[in-house]
Design an enzyme around this catalytic site. Sequence first.
Site, PDB file in Angstrom:
ATOM      1  CG  ASP A  32      95.680   2.600  10.104  1.00 16.47           C
ATOM      2  OD1 ASP A  32      95.570   3.764   9.708  1.00 16.47           O
ATOM      3  OD2 ASP A  32      95.168   1.628   9.522  1.00 16.47           O
ATOM      4  CD  GLU A  79      93.110   5.420  12.863  1.00 17.59           C
ATOM      5  OE1 GLU A  79      91.965   5.660  13.309  1.00 17.59           O
ATOM      6  OE2 GLU A  79      93.864   4.563  13.356  1.00 17.59           O
ATOM      7  CG  ASP A 134      87.747   1.012   8.119  1.00 13.54           C
ATOM      8  OD1 ASP A 134      87.786   0.018   7.371  1.00 13.54           O
ATOM      9  OD2 ASP A 134      88.642   1.282   8.937  1.00 13.54           O
TER      10      ASP A 134
END
Length: 235
Positions: A32, A79, A134
């Site tokens: 991430d 990400e 998300d």
Amino acid sequence: LFDWDYMEKTNYAWWVQRIHYLCHVYDTLRIDHFRGFDAYYAIPYGDTTAQNGYWKQGPGMKLFNAVERAIGRQPIIAEDLGHLTDSVRQLLKDSGFPGMKVMEFAFDSRDESGNEYLPHNYIENCVAYAGTHDNDTILGWFAEADSEDTDYAKKYLKISEDDLLNWSMMDVLWESVANMVIIQAQDILDLGSEARMNQPSTVGTNWQWRALPGVFTQELACRLKEKIEIYNRLG
């Protein structure tokens, strides 16, 4: 914040150990906030706002080269969402990691970078999603997004009134050149916002959705298998 100067002196041993372990736990590791390895925003200790913050240089390829020298090439996804600079894009290219393409972002009229999330602009070395944990589900997004955005999506996806919105979006992802496509179970199960996994910056109702016994039927399995065969995505 990480003490990158110290980590460099140790040949990034902490990162090597962490990535080595996680790549044994999972088939593929997603890192991430990839842009933070290029540059990150630092706020002085004690400040109550971010006004006095400033950008600092991250480790860049020094980190990823050290990891590869120590444990070899690993299956890693970067990400790379959010505001990206040319230097972040260059770091992604230099790393060779596939970046992420979230199709729901493509139709957001507030986002000038939307075009890069349209499937006809994908490259092979990417991982394509309708949405991540998300985001809202596909049906939830169509129900909640601005009509200007959903009208654009329907036009792009060539959706008629009789089409199933979620399956139409999944079809376009599967037929793209992306080497990997990841679809949430909620989208395969035709679920709406009630099954959303996470609403960022909120507390109280997140991470509560569960797939109940019996929802993955043989009929659904056959339909999914047929789709995967059509688009030649059987492993």
